[in-house]
Design a protein around this motif. Structure first.
Motif, PDB file in Angstrom:
ATOM      1  N   PRO A 108       0.832  -1.207   0.000  1.00 42.89           N
ATOM      2  CA  PRO A 108       0.000   0.000   0.000  1.00 42.89           C
ATOM      3  C   PRO A 108       0.866   1.256   0.000  1.00 42.89           C
ATOM      4  CG  PRO A 108      -0.820  -1.599   1.587  1.00 42.89           C
ATOM      5  CD  PRO A 108       0.494  -2.119   1.108  1.00 42.89           C
ATOM      6  N   PHE A 109       0.373   2.269  -0.668  1.00 38.64           N
ATOM      7  CA  PHE A 109       1.115   3.530  -0.796  1.00 38.64           C
ATOM      8  C   PHE A 109       0.193   4.655  -0.366  1.00 38.64           C
ATOM      9  CE2 PHE A 109       2.971   7.198  -2.726  1.00 38.64           C
ATOM     10  CZ  PHE A 109       4.331   6.938  -2.780  1.00 38.64           C
ATOM     11  N   ARG A 110       0.658   5.475   0.573  1.00 42.25           N
ATOM     12  CA  ARG A 110      -0.194   6.548   1.098  1.00 42.25           C
ATOM     13  C   ARG A 110       0.291   7.895   0.585  1.00 42.25           C
ATOM     14  NH1 ARG A 110      -4.022   6.864   4.764  1.00 42.25           N
ATOM     15  NH2 ARG A 110      -4.435   8.827   5.841  1.00 42.25           N
ATOM     16  N   LEU A 111      -0.634   8.670   0.039  1.00 43.03           N
ATOM     17  CA  LEU A 111      -0.341  10.005  -0.465  1.00 43.03           C
ATOM     18  C   LEU A 111      -0.486  11.006   0.680  1.00 43.03           C
ATOM     19  CD1 LEU A 111       0.048  11.123  -3.520  1.00 43.03           C
ATOM     20  CD2 LEU A 111      -2.239  12.039  -3.192  1.00 43.03           C
ATOM     21  N   ASP A 112       0.537  11.849   0.885  1.00 41.88           N
ATOM     22  CA  ASP A 112       0.412  12.866   1.935  1.00 41.88           C
ATOM     23  C   ASP A 112       0.180  14.239   1.303  1.00 41.88           C
ATOM     24  OD1 ASP A 112       2.876  14.136   1.278  1.00 41.88           O
ATOM     25  OD2 ASP A 112       3.966  12.680   2.486  1.00 41.88           O
ATOM     26  N   PRO A 113      -0.164  15.264   2.106  1.00 44.89           N
ATOM     27  CA  PRO A 113      -0.462  16.593   1.549  1.00 44.89           C
ATOM     28  C   PRO A 113       0.681  17.175   0.725  1.00 44.89           C
ATOM     29  CG  PRO A 113      -1.253  16.449   3.816  1.00 44.89           C
ATOM     30  CD  PRO A 113      -0.462  15.203   3.560  1.00 44.89           C
ATOM     31  N   ASN A 114       1.919  16.924   1.106  1.00 49.71           N
ATOM     32  CA  ASN A 114       3.050  17.439   0.334  1.00 49.71           C
ATOM     33  C   ASN A 114       3.117  16.799  -1.052  1.00 49.71           C
ATOM     34  OD1 ASN A 114       3.949  19.178   2.361  1.00 49.71           O
ATOM     35  ND2 ASN A 114       5.179  17.573   3.326  1.00 49.71           N
ATOM     36  N   ASP A 115       2.758  15.505  -1.119  1.00 48.06           N
ATOM     37  CA  ASP A 115       2.724  14.827  -2.418  1.00 48.06           C
ATOM     38  C   ASP A 115       1.717  15.517  -3.340  1.00 48.06           C
ATOM     39  OD1 ASP A 115       4.597  12.828  -1.767  1.00 48.06           O
ATOM     40  OD2 ASP A 115       3.055  11.580  -0.852  1.00 48.06           O
ATOM     41  N   TRP A 116       0.528  15.790  -2.793  1.00 47.39           N
ATOM     42  CA  TRP A 116      -0.511  16.416  -3.622  1.00 47.39           C
ATOM     43  C   TRP A 116      -0.095  17.823  -4.049  1.00 47.39           C
ATOM     44  CZ3 TRP A 116      -4.013  15.678  -6.928  1.00 47.39           C
ATOM     45  CH2 TRP A 116      -4.937  16.679  -7.260  1.00 47.39           C
ATOM     46  N   SER A 117       0.521  18.577  -3.163  1.00 42.90           N
ATOM     47  CA  SER A 117       0.986  19.918  -3.514  1.00 42.90           C
ATOM     48  C   SER A 117       1.996  19.860  -4.653  1.00 42.90           C
ATOM     49  CB  SER A 117       1.609  20.597  -2.291  1.00 42.90           C
ATOM     50  OG  SER A 117       0.643  20.822  -1.286  1.00 42.90           O
ATOM     51  N   ARG A 118       2.883  18.872  -4.589  1.00 40.56           N
ATOM     52  CA  ARG A 118       3.883  18.723  -5.647  1.00 40.56           C
ATOM     53  C   ARG A 118       3.233  18.313  -6.970  1.00 40.56           C
ATOM     54  NH1 ARG A 118       6.843  16.110  -2.872  1.00 40.56           N
ATOM     55  NH2 ARG A 118       6.377  13.955  -3.456  1.00 40.56           N
ATOM     56  N   ILE A 119       2.280  17.408  -6.913  1.00 38.19           N
ATOM     57  CA  ILE A 119       1.566  16.983  -8.131  1.00 38.19           C
ATOM     58  C   ILE A 119       0.856  18.185  -8.755  1.00 38.19           C
ATOM     59  CG2 ILE A 119      -0.371  15.611  -9.005  1.00 38.19           C
ATOM     60  CD1 ILE A 119       0.391  13.505  -6.858  1.00 38.19           C
ATOM     61  N   ARG A 120       0.174  18.947  -7.914  1.00 40.75           N
ATOM     62  CA  ARG A 120      -0.586  20.091  -8.423  1.00 40.75           C
ATOM     63  C   ARG A 120       0.340  21.150  -9.015  1.00 40.75           C
ATOM     64  NH1 ARG A 120      -6.120  21.752  -6.007  1.00 40.75           N
ATOM     65  NH2 ARG A 120      -6.795  23.156  -7.660  1.00 40.75           N
ATOM     66  N   GLU A 121       1.418  21.481  -8.316  1.00 40.75           N
ATOM     67  CA  GLU A 121       2.334  22.519  -8.788  1.00 40.75           C
ATOM     68  C   GLU A 121       2.982  22.112 -10.106  1.00 40.75           C
ATOM     69  OE1 GLU A 121       6.079  24.169  -9.732  1.00 40.75           O
ATOM     70  OE2 GLU A 121       5.996  22.234  -8.690  1.00 40.75           O
ATOM     71  N   GLN A 122       3.409  20.856 -10.207  1.00 42.79           N
ATOM     72  CA  GLN A 122       4.066  20.415 -11.434  1.00 42.79           C
ATOM     73  C   GLN A 122       3.076  20.289 -12.585  1.00 42.79           C
ATOM     74  OE1 GLN A 122       6.831  17.151 -11.102  1.00 42.79           O
ATOM     75  NE2 GLN A 122       7.622  17.854  -9.132  1.00 42.79           N
ATOM     76  N   THR A 123       1.842  19.920 -12.295  1.00 42.98           N
ATOM     77  CA  THR A 123       0.826  19.844 -13.345  1.00 42.98           C
ATOM     78  C   THR A 123       0.532  21.222 -13.920  1.00 42.98           C
ATOM     79  OG1 THR A 123      -0.180  17.888 -12.322  1.00 42.98           O
ATOM     80  CG2 THR A 123      -1.541  19.124 -13.862  1.00 42.98           C
TER      81      THR A 123
END
Length: 479
Positions: free
Chosen positions: A387-402
């Motif tokens: 299992p892999f858990r996404l944390d808030p920093n992961d989402w911020s990085r995904i959003r910024e790079q997108t």
């Protein structure tokens, strides 16, 4: 009439058509429905079924069906959509007669007309409906009433100078879609392009050159997004993560085999294709990999160059009920928020049939909300499917790079980006950018994303788009 026509299909036949994955499904189903419509006995059953309804102008119905090939084809179109697709939009009602100019102002109360141009009618209402609702919500929240009439317009309904002779619109009062001829051609204030079908890039260019009004994603500024290899090169230059890739010109099997030998698993597709068309995985260790790759490339080369990419979806979706893993790709829709910039506004997740099938509905996959996908992630087989858990920093990085990836496409007001999820040896998530689409599909499945991606979101594609159009018409800088 649609439902009475569909009653001619045998028991279980609708399900059989839906699960067929052959590329000729639409052609074969159309022939089947055409045969039903011309079958004398079934035509009698349709007539008898309609006679129980009151208020039907029987003479007009019989006359139109007997003399108008167009209306027969539109009846078949809506029947095909009912067979092949989920009911994601209200029923489409097709008027036999034209709407006179006097009645048009009541039907279309907005001051501006925005045309959504399409060439492939099957599934179009699913793409059109959320845009019409978004525009209505935007106008209601910002102006207190409807300002923009969103109109579906087949490319055949355009005059040579880009006016609209026939329209499809959402009747909010009665909760239905209506298609009608108009007495006087309508001049659009703005347009965008969806569901153009085969050779969509060529159609986009031809239509775009005929239109003189404001365009969402004109053909000229869509060319970069339509070229997968060039897009990947530009993203790489921006420092974004992309799969290793190689363009494969028709006939160059040696280059394709060399690329296959360089990676454990690769993905191959036409360089100009969209929405999962002709996407296939190939494993280097498979004994028939080269033969299968050659046959697949021959199909891809019918459309021009192919592109091969290293498979980079190291993070999968694990079904929380069955425990089965599926390949995963995220579709993000972004809109212009300032000159040269874009904002991530909506999206959905595409799953493959399993972890060894491409994440595309056209390949037997399915679509789920982004929050559902991100709440049940799993590392790939190389890391034991943990299992892999996404944390808030992961989402911020995904959003910024997108948003940085979308900034490459200046001039595109609405763009869909396909993003894979991978991870490094330390378990840090790494978004991998796959391709861009200036005519994004799957809009009925899109949900407006919130700051916390794990929270359920409401359906919608873009509220910002309509503000962008208003500002562009007025010559105001976007903010």
């Amino acid at each position: 009439m649609k439902f009475l026509l569909l009653e001619g299909l045998e028991y279980g036949e609708v399900r059989a058509w839906r699960v067929r994955k052959q590329s000729d499904t639409s052609v074969a189903l159309r022939r089947r429905l055409e045969a039903l419509l011309t079958d004398a006995q079934h035509a009698i059953r349709i007539g008898e079924g309609l006679k129980v309804l009151t208020g039907i102008p029987w003479d007009a119905v019989n006359r139109i069906l007997s003399v108008s090939l167009y209306y027969r084809q539109r009846l078949i179109d809506v029947a095909m959509e009912a067979v092949l697709s989920e009911p994601l939009a209200p029923e489409l009602c097709i008027k036999f007669d034209s709407t006179i100019q006097h009645d048009l102002s009541a039907i279309l109360p907005g001051a501006r007309n925005h045309a959504v141009l399409f060439a492939s009618p099957v599934f179009f209402t699913n793409e059109f409906y959320p845009l019409a609702v978004d525009a209505y919500v935007h106008d209601s929240e910002n102006y207190g009433n409807q300002q923009t009439n969103v109109l579906g317009v087949h490319t055949d309904w355009l005059t040579t100078d880009g006016k609209l002779t026939r329209i499809l619109y959402l009747d909010f009062d009665k909760g239905r879609l209506v298609e009608t001829d108009v007495e006087l051609p309508i001049v659009p204030d703005s347009v965008n392009f969806l569901c153009l079908g085969r050779q969509e890039q060529e159609k986009h260019q031809a239509i775009s050159e005929r239109i003189n009004c404001l365009q969402v994603n004109p053909s000229k500024v869509s060319m970069l997004a339509d070229d997968k290899a060039e897009t990947l090169a530009e993203w790489s230059a921006l420092g974004l993560e992309v799969p290793a890739y190689q363009e494969i010109s028709p006939g160059n099997l040696a280059k394709a085999f060399h690329f296959l030998d360089s990676f454990e698993e690769i993905v191959v597709k036409p360089n100009g294709a969209t929405e999962g068309e002709l996407v296939a995985f190939f494993q280097r260790s498979h004994p028939q990999a080269r033969i299968a790759l050659q046959h697949h490339l021959e199909r891809c080369w019918e459309q021009g160059k192919a592109i091969a990419q290293q498979r980079r979806d190291g993070v999968l979706f694990r079904d929380p009920v069955s425990g089965k893993c599926h390949s995963l790709a995220l579709r993000f829709n972004l809109t212009t928020n300032r000159v040269g910039g874009h904002r991530l506004e909506s999206g959905y997740a595409q799953l493959g049939q399993d972890e060894q099938s491409p994440a595309a509905c056209g390949q037997g996959g399915r679509i789920i909300p982004v929050d559902m996908a991100l709440s049940s992630l799993s590392c790939g087989p190389a890391f034991g499917n943990q299992p892999f858990r996404l944390d808030p920093n992961d989402w911020s990085r995904i959003r910024e790079q997108t948003e940085r990836a979308a900034s490459l496409f200046m001039g595109l007001m609405l763009i869909g980006l396909d993003v894979l999820l991978d991870h490094d040896l330390h378990g840090k998530i790494r978004p991998v950018f796959l391709e861009a689409n200036p005519r994004p599909a799957g809009l009925s499945h899109s949900r407006l994303l919130v700051d916390d991606p794990m929270q359920p979101a409401i359906n919608g594609v873009s509220l910002d788009l309509w503000g962008c159009l208003d500002s562009s018409r007025q010559g105001i800088g976007l903010v």
